[in-house]
Design an enzyme around this catalytic site. Structure first.
Site, PDB file in Angstrom:
ATOM      1  N   GLY A  10       2.313   1.773   0.996  1.00 32.24           N
ATOM      2  CA  GLY A  10       2.011   3.120   1.504  1.00 32.24           C
ATOM      3  C   GLY A  10       2.780   3.372   2.793  1.00 32.24           C
ATOM      4  NE  ARG A  24      20.769   4.195  17.288  1.00 25.47           N
ATOM      5  CZ  ARG A  24      20.296   5.397  17.640  1.00 25.47           C
ATOM      6  NH1 ARG A  24      19.509   5.503  18.687  1.00 25.47           N
ATOM      7  NH2 ARG A  24      20.634   6.471  16.947  1.00 25.47           N
ATOM      8  NE  ARG A  71       0.342   1.927  -2.857  1.00 27.61           N
ATOM      9  CZ  ARG A  71      -0.119   1.635  -1.645  1.00 27.61           C
ATOM     10  NH1 ARG A  71      -0.039   0.405  -1.177  1.00 27.61           N
ATOM     11  NH2 ARG A  71      -0.680   2.559  -0.877  1.00 27.61           N
ATOM     12  CG  ASP A 102      -2.586  -8.141   2.503  1.00 29.93           C
ATOM     13  OD1 ASP A 102      -2.484  -9.032   3.362  1.00 29.93           O
ATOM     14  OD2 ASP A 102      -3.075  -8.318   1.369  1.00 29.93           O
ATOM     15  CG  ASP A 127      -5.460   1.182   5.047  1.00 33.79           C
ATOM     16  OD1 ASP A 127      -5.710   2.386   5.203  1.00 33.79           O
ATOM     17  OD2 ASP A 127      -5.153   0.684   3.943  1.00 33.79           O
ATOM     18  CG  ASP A 129      -5.420  -3.319   5.739  1.00 35.94           C
ATOM     19  OD1 ASP A 129      -4.310  -3.396   6.310  1.00 35.94           O
ATOM     20  OD2 ASP A 129      -5.539  -3.085   4.526  1.00 35.94           O
ATOM     21  CD  GLU A 187     -23.495  14.004  15.341  1.00 36.74           C
ATOM     22  OE1 GLU A 187     -22.546  14.202  14.543  1.00 36.74           O
ATOM     23  OE2 GLU A 187     -23.520  14.498  16.490  1.00 36.74           O
TER      24      GLU A 187
HETATM   25  O1  F6P Z   1      -2.892   1.498   2.444  1.00 32.59           O
HETATM   26  C1  F6P Z   1      -2.719   2.752   2.966  1.00 32.59           C
HETATM   27  C2  F6P Z   1      -3.476   3.770   2.165  1.00 32.59           C
HETATM   28  O2  F6P Z   1      -3.190   5.047   2.712  1.00 32.59           O
HETATM   29  C3  F6P Z   1      -4.982   3.553   2.051  1.00 32.59           C
HETATM   30  O3  F6P Z   1      -5.731   3.921   3.164  1.00 32.59           O
HETATM   31  C4  F6P Z   1      -5.306   4.379   0.828  1.00 32.59           C
HETATM   32  O4  F6P Z   1      -6.504   3.961   0.263  1.00 32.59           O
HETATM   33  C5  F6P Z   1      -4.122   4.092  -0.035  1.00 32.59           C
HETATM   34  O5  F6P Z   1      -3.044   3.775   0.828  1.00 32.59           O
HETATM   35  C6  F6P Z   1      -3.682   5.208  -0.935  1.00 32.59           C
HETATM   36  O6  F6P Z   1      -2.790   4.627  -1.803  1.00 32.59           O
HETATM   37  P1  F6P Z   1      -1.656   5.349  -2.641  1.00 32.59           P
HETATM   38  O7  F6P Z   1      -0.624   5.813  -1.697  1.00 32.59           O
HETATM   39  O8  F6P Z   1      -1.133   4.300  -3.548  1.00 32.59           O
HETATM   40  O9  F6P Z   1      -2.359   6.472  -3.350  1.00 32.59           O
END
Ligand code: F6P
Length: 318
Positions: A10, A24, A71, A102, A127, A129, A187
């Site tokens: 992504g 650069r 991907r 990842d 993310d 993550d 909230e």
């Molecule tokens: O990993 C980044 C991300 O934007 C996630 O937050 C989201 O769930 C996913 O990619 C969306 O994936 P795709 O671009 O394959 O629809």
């Protein structure tokens, strides 16, 4: 040396700034850079272009990635990685810098394990993550995008005494929800890592309404549950119909913030230094104010944990 670079998975705001930084800085040290298009797919298709200083002009502030991204599930197969290795050799590349999350890092790690080809990973995903680094490129911009949306939503929800649910990205990781929720004054913050009780949320909303609270904002990470189902259940239990807003890919676009641009520049330097100093199989990252690199295999095995202290503190603020 000839360094190849790609962006994969992504896209994330700041990827272009990282590519620019690599190009650069490597050129300034007397080395060459080529870019593969559409991530690992570009290696498999032999689709690359030389990157010179002007190739990255005006790129520091552009969202998305001009190298494009994809991907690439084929890269999970060893046979594909061996083909990629042949292509890298044919292109006379000495090392590969892969920018992504990842999945991108696992692809780079596997390429190294199969072939010994030097790879360096630069973390870029909205993310945030990846457990081995405090921040990934793109997270800060995405959170600010969400905050801009929350500011708009707050204006109108307050005018109409509305409960609003905002769904943000994060299938397995609630970091965008937590960061935007606490800084947007939500909230309730619902994340995949921490179970929630909808009855309790309904009770708290009703209580707050009795005390005169005019609006309530619920930030829901996509992995915490389906927004539509949550809203149906909420309405059944409370008799109140929440407004629903799914921010979707709006979050992933736009000009990167100062923090993401700086992170991209510094991680680009760290990655090129790894190549020039002969360290392959590395992941670059930031801890506090320090930039570092570590074994990519170790890096991908460090799982990101949600900051429960921050989560609990956010609850106190509401
Ligand atoms: O990993 C980044 C991300 O934007 C996630 O937050 C989201 O769930 C996913 O990619 C969306 O994936 P795709 O671009 O394959 O629809």
């Amino acid at each position: 040396m000839k360094i190849a670079i790609l962006t994969s998975g992504g896209d994330a705001p700041g990827m272009n700034a990282a590519v620019r930084g690599v190009v650069r800085y490597a050129l300034s040290q007397g080395h060459e850079v080529i870019g593969y298009m559409r991530g690992y797919q570009g290696i498999l298709e032999g689709d690359s272009e030389p990157l010179v200083a002007t190739s990255v002009s005006n790129m520091i502030g552009q969202g998305g990635t001009f190298l494009q991204s994809d991907r690439c599930p084929e890269f999970l197969e060893k046979e594909c990685r061996l083909r990629a290795f042949e292509q890298l050799k044919a292109d006379k590349v000495d090392a590969l810098i892969a920018i992504g999350g990842d999945g991108t890092f696992r692809g780079a790690r596997d390429l190294y394990v199969d072939t010994g080809f030097p790879v360096i990973g630069i973390p870029a995903t909205i993310d945030n993550d990846m457990g081995y680094t405090d921040f990934t490129i793109g997270f800060d911009t995405a959170v600010n995008n969400v905050l801009n949306a929350i500011n708009c939503l707050r204006d109108t929800m307050h005018s109409h005494n509305k409960i609003t649910v905002v769904e943000v990205m994060g299938r397995k990781c609630g970091n965008i929800a937590l960061a935007s929720g606490i800084s947007g004054g939500a909230e309730f913050i619902l994340v995949p890592e921490i179970p929630f009780n909808i009855n309790q949320i309904v009770d708290e909303v009703k209580n707050s309404q009795r005390k005169g609270k005019r609006s309530n904002l619920i930030v829901l990470a996509e992995g915490a549950g389906k927004m539509e189902d949550f809203c149906v259940a909420f309405e059944m239990l409370s008799g109140i119909k929440p407004r629903q807003t799914r921010l979707g890919f709006i979050q992933r676009g736009g000009s990167p913030t100062y923090r993401d641009r700086l992170l991209a520049c510094r991680l680009a330097k760290q990655a090129v230094d790894c190549v020039l100093e002969g360290r392959g199989n590395r992941a670059v990252g930031i801890h506090g104010t320090e930039y570092f690199d570590m074994d990519i295999e170790e890096a991908v095995n460090i799982k990101r944990k949600i900051d429960t202290d921050l989560y609990n503190f956010a609850e106190l603020l509401n």
